[in-house]
Design a protein around this motif. Structure first.
Motif, PDB file in Angstrom:
ATOM      1  N   GLY A  10      -9.089  -8.627   4.007  1.00 40.22           N
ATOM      2  CA  GLY A  10      -9.203  -7.354   3.614  1.00 40.22           C
ATOM      3  C   GLY A  10      -9.413  -6.288   4.842  1.00 40.22           C
ATOM      4  N   SER A  11     -10.002  -6.911   6.109  1.00 42.51           N
ATOM      5  CA  SER A  11      -9.848  -5.850   7.345  1.00 42.51           C
ATOM      6  C   SER A  11      -8.769  -5.873   8.015  1.00 42.51           C
ATOM      7  N   VAL A  12      -8.115  -6.934   7.956  1.00 48.72           N
ATOM      8  CA  VAL A  12      -6.616  -6.944   8.741  1.00 48.72           C
ATOM      9  C   VAL A  12      -5.685  -6.273   7.854  1.00 48.72           C
ATOM     10  N   THR A  13      -5.604  -6.401   6.595  1.00 45.51           N
ATOM     11  CA  THR A  13      -4.485  -5.890   6.018  1.00 45.51           C
ATOM     12  C   THR A  13      -4.912  -4.117   6.035  1.00 45.51           C
ATOM     13  N   MET A  14      -6.011  -3.631   5.719  1.00 43.28           N
ATOM     14  CA  MET A  14      -6.382  -2.138   6.202  1.00 43.28           C
ATOM     15  C   MET A  14      -5.852  -1.493   7.291  1.00 43.28           C
TER      16      MET A  14
ATOM     17  N   THR B   1       1.667   3.074   7.965  1.00 45.85           N
ATOM     18  CA  THR B   1       1.573   4.479   7.478  1.00 45.85           C
ATOM     19  C   THR B   1       1.149   5.424   8.206  1.00 45.85           C
ATOM     20  N   GLY B   2       0.594   5.144   9.446  1.00 49.54           N
ATOM     21  CA  GLY B   2       0.156   6.205  10.364  1.00 49.54           C
ATOM     22  C   GLY B   2      -1.205   6.932   9.936  1.00 49.54           C
ATOM     23  N   GLY B   3      -2.108   5.994   9.204  1.00 52.43           N
ATOM     24  CA  GLY B   3      -3.261   6.410   8.863  1.00 52.43           C
ATOM     25  C   GLY B   3      -4.352   6.127   9.653  1.00 52.43           C
ATOM     26  N   VAL B   4      -4.170   6.024  11.098  1.00 50.54           N
ATOM     27  CA  VAL B   4      -5.261   5.964  12.161  1.00 50.54           C
ATOM     28  C   VAL B   4      -5.892   7.033  12.304  1.00 50.54           C
ATOM     29  N   GLY B   5      -7.345   6.868  12.134  1.00 44.47           N
ATOM     30  CA  GLY B   5      -8.309   7.872  12.357  1.00 44.47           C
ATOM     31  C   GLY B   5      -9.774   7.421  12.233  1.00 44.47           C
ATOM     32  N   PRO B   6     -10.578   8.282  12.412  1.00 45.15           N
ATOM     33  CA  PRO B   6     -12.251   7.685  12.627  1.00 45.15           C
ATOM     34  C   PRO B   6     -12.540   6.995  11.031  1.00 45.15           C
ATOM     35  N   TRP B   7     -11.817   7.230  10.113  1.00 49.93           N
ATOM     36  CA  TRP B   7     -12.088   6.651   8.807  1.00 49.93           C
ATOM     37  C   TRP B   7     -11.631   5.276   8.821  1.00 49.93           C
ATOM     38  N   LEU B   8     -10.667   4.902   9.457  1.00 55.29           N
ATOM     39  CA  LEU B   8     -10.157   3.313   9.575  1.00 55.29           C
ATOM     40  C   LEU B   8     -11.265   2.469   9.540  1.00 55.29           C
ATOM     41  N   PRO B   9     -12.125   2.403  10.539  1.00 56.30           N
ATOM     42  CA  PRO B   9     -12.914   1.080  10.562  1.00 56.30           C
ATOM     43  C   PRO B   9     -13.914   1.281   9.251  1.00 56.30           C
ATOM     44  N   PHE B  10     -14.034   2.211   8.457  1.00 59.65           N
ATOM     45  CA  PHE B  10     -14.910   2.234   7.496  1.00 59.65           C
ATOM     46  C   PHE B  10     -13.897   1.821   6.001  1.00 59.65           C
ATOM     47  N   GLN B  11     -12.738   1.866   6.332  1.00 59.41           N
ATOM     48  CA  GLN B  11     -11.736   1.339   5.312  1.00 59.41           C
ATOM     49  C   GLN B  11     -11.811  -0.104   5.231  1.00 59.41           C
ATOM     50  N   MET B  12     -11.597  -0.336   6.738  1.00 63.94           N
ATOM     51  CA  MET B  12     -11.374  -1.853   7.178  1.00 63.94           C
ATOM     52  C   MET B  12     -12.988  -2.497   6.266  1.00 63.94           C
TER      53      MET B  12
ATOM     54  N   ARG C 299       0.687  -1.166   0.005  1.00 66.46           N
ATOM     55  CA  ARG C 299       0.098  -0.065   0.150  1.00 66.46           C
ATOM     56  C   ARG C 299       0.890   1.283   0.025  1.00 66.46           C
ATOM     57  N   PRO C 300       1.853   1.529   0.729  1.00 65.74           N
ATOM     58  CA  PRO C 300       2.764   2.840   0.641  1.00 65.74           C
ATOM     59  C   PRO C 300       3.403   2.974  -0.458  1.00 65.74           C
ATOM     60  N   ILE C 301       3.433   1.782  -1.379  1.00 68.00           N
ATOM     61  CA  ILE C 301       4.317   2.141  -2.608  1.00 68.00           C
ATOM     62  C   ILE C 301       3.697   3.247  -3.169  1.00 68.00           C
ATOM     63  N   GLY C 302       2.278   3.155  -3.472  1.00 71.12           N
ATOM     64  CA  GLY C 302       1.570   4.494  -4.230  1.00 71.12           C
ATOM     65  C   GLY C 302       1.172   5.542  -3.507  1.00 71.12           C
ATOM     66  N   ALA C 303       1.373   5.431  -2.193  1.00 75.72           N
ATOM     67  CA  ALA C 303       0.692   6.463  -1.300  1.00 75.72           C
ATOM     68  C   ALA C 303       0.769   7.772  -1.914  1.00 75.72           C
TER      69      ALA C 303
ATOM     70  N   GLU D 187      -2.410   2.240  -6.163  1.00 77.20           N
ATOM     71  CA  GLU D 187      -2.548   1.299  -5.078  1.00 77.20           C
ATOM     72  C   GLU D 187      -2.461  -0.053  -5.476  1.00 77.20           C
ATOM     73  N   PRO D 188      -1.141  -0.739  -5.391  1.00 78.95           N
ATOM     74  CA  PRO D 188      -0.989  -2.270  -5.940  1.00 78.95           C
ATOM     75  C   PRO D 188      -1.641  -3.291  -5.230  1.00 78.95           C
ATOM     76  N   MET D 189      -1.980  -2.785  -3.743  1.00 78.50           N
ATOM     77  CA  MET D 189      -2.625  -4.006  -2.952  1.00 78.50           C
ATOM     78  C   MET D 189      -4.072  -4.370  -3.337  1.00 78.50           C
TER      79      MET D 189
END
Length: 292
Positions: free
Chosen positions: A125-129, A136-147, A93-97, A103-105
Motif C-alpha cells: 500500500g505504501s509503495v503503490t501510493m 501523476t505528479g501528486g507529490v506534496g505534504p499529503w503523500l506520507p499520509f496517503q502512504m 490509479r490515474p484511470i479514475g483520477a 479509483e480501481p486500485m
C-alpha cells in the motif's frame, strides 16, 4: 483433510511489529491531533505547521517500517511480486483520477493484502501510493499520509478472518464489505490530513484551534459531508463491483503465483549421491523442504 495453510510473502517478526506499532501510533497522532490537543494547547497555534511536521516524521517512520519488514524476510521473490503489484496499482490509479472517486486500485490492494498477508499489504500500500504520486505528479505534504493510510488499508485486509478456510462467495462478500467500509475510512482519515489547513475564518466547517472537541467534531463531520461524501461513495461502490466481478479471477491468480513462488520453502544444498548416474563432483543438488 484440513485446508492447506496459505503462504505469506512476509512473516512479521518482533522488530517489524514494533515498528508498525510505532508508526501507527505516530500516524494516529498525525491524523487526529486536532481532537487530541486541548484548546489552550500551543499546538493549536501551529495549525498550519503541524501537518508539515507530521508529514516529515511519517516519511522517516514509513522508511523504518519498510526496512524492518525487509529484514524479517522480504526476499527477492517477494520483492519481484511487490514490484509487479505496485506497478499495476500505480497504473490503475490515474484511470479514475478526477472522476467522482472512481479509483480501481483499491480493490487490488484489498485482494493483495488478503492473499499475501498484513506485512506485505502494508509495504504494498505504501509503495503503490508513492509510485502513483510520482506517476501523476501528486507529490506534496499529503503523500506520507496517503502512504500510511493505504498501508493500513491493505494491511487490515490481510488481518480479515479465515485466510486459510474461507473461500467462494463468502470470501467475496467479506472482501466486498470490507472494501466498502475501508473506502469510506480512507477518505475520512485523509480529510483529517487536509482539514487543519483551512482557515477558521473562511468557513464554518473549518478547524478552529480555539474551539472544543465537540465543536470541531461537528465541523469535521459537516466538512466530510460537504466535500468528500460523493468521492468516498464512488470509491466504495467501484471497489465492491470490481471485487465481486474480477475478484475470483484475481484471487486465483494471486494464490497460484504465491504457491509457485514458494515464499516459505527454504532451499538447502546437499552432496550428490555416489554412483555412475550421479552428478559430476563439482555440481550440487538443490532440494526443497516443506515449510512449517
Amino acid at each position: 483433510m484440513s485446508p492447506q495453510r496459505q503462504a505469506r510473502a512476509v512473516r512479521l517478526g518482533p522488530r517489524s511489529l514494533a515498528a508498525l506499532v510505532l508508526v501507527s501510533a505516530v500516524g494516529v497522532a498525525g491524523f487526529g491531533w486536532p481532537f487530541l490537543a486541548p484548546p489552550d494547547s500551543r499546538l493549536g497555534a501551529h495549525a498550519q505547521d503541524a501537518p508539515w511536521l507530521f508529514a516529515g516524521l511519517l516519511v522517516l517512520l514509513v522508511a523504518v517500517v519498510g526496512a524492518a519488514i525487509s529484514e524479517s524476510g522480504l526476499g527477492p521473490k517477494a520483492v519481484a511480486m511487490l514490484g509487479v503489484l505496485a506497478a499495476a496499482g500505480a497504473a490503475l490509479r490515474p484511470i479514475g483520477a478526477g472522476t467522482a472517486g472512481i479509483e480501481p486500485m483499491f480493490f487490488l490492494m484489498v485482494l493483495s493484502g488478503r492473499v499475501l498477508g498484513p506485512g506485505f499489504g502494508f509495504v504494498l500500500g505504501s509503495v503503490t501510493m508513492f509510485a502513483s504520486a510520482l506517476l501523476t505528479g501528486g507529490v506534496g505534504p499529503w503523500l506520507p499520509f496517503q502512504m500510511l493510510a493505504m498501508g493500513w488499508f491493505a494491511m487490515a485486509a490481510g488481518l480479515l478472518p479465515g485466510p486459510d478456510r474461507l473461500r467462494g462467495r463468502a470470501e467475496l462478500a467479506l472482501l466486498a464489505a470490507y472494501g466498502f467500509l475501508a473506502a469510506f475510512a480512507y477518505g475520512t482519515v485523509m480529510n483529517l490530513a487536509g482539514w487543519p489547513f483551512m482557515s477558521a475564518l473562511a468557513s464554518n466547517v473549518a478547524f478552529d484551534p480555539h474551539a472544543g472537541v465537540a465543536t470541531n467534531l461537528a465541523r469535521f463531520v459537516a466538512y466530510c459531508l460537504a466535500t468528500s461524501l460523493g468521492w468516498d461513495l464512488g470509491r466504495a461502490l467501484v471497489t465492491v463491483v470490481l471485487t465481486l466481478t474480477l475478484g475470483p479471477a484475481v484471487l486465483r491468480a494471486l494464490r497460484r503465483a504465491t504457491r509457485r513462488a514458494a515464499f516459505e520453502t527454504p532451499v538447502t544444498f546437499g552432496a550428490p549421491p555416489d554412483g555412475p548416474d550421479s552428478e559430476a563432483p563439482h555440481m550440487t543438488r538443490v532440494t526443497y523442504e516443506a515449510g512449517p
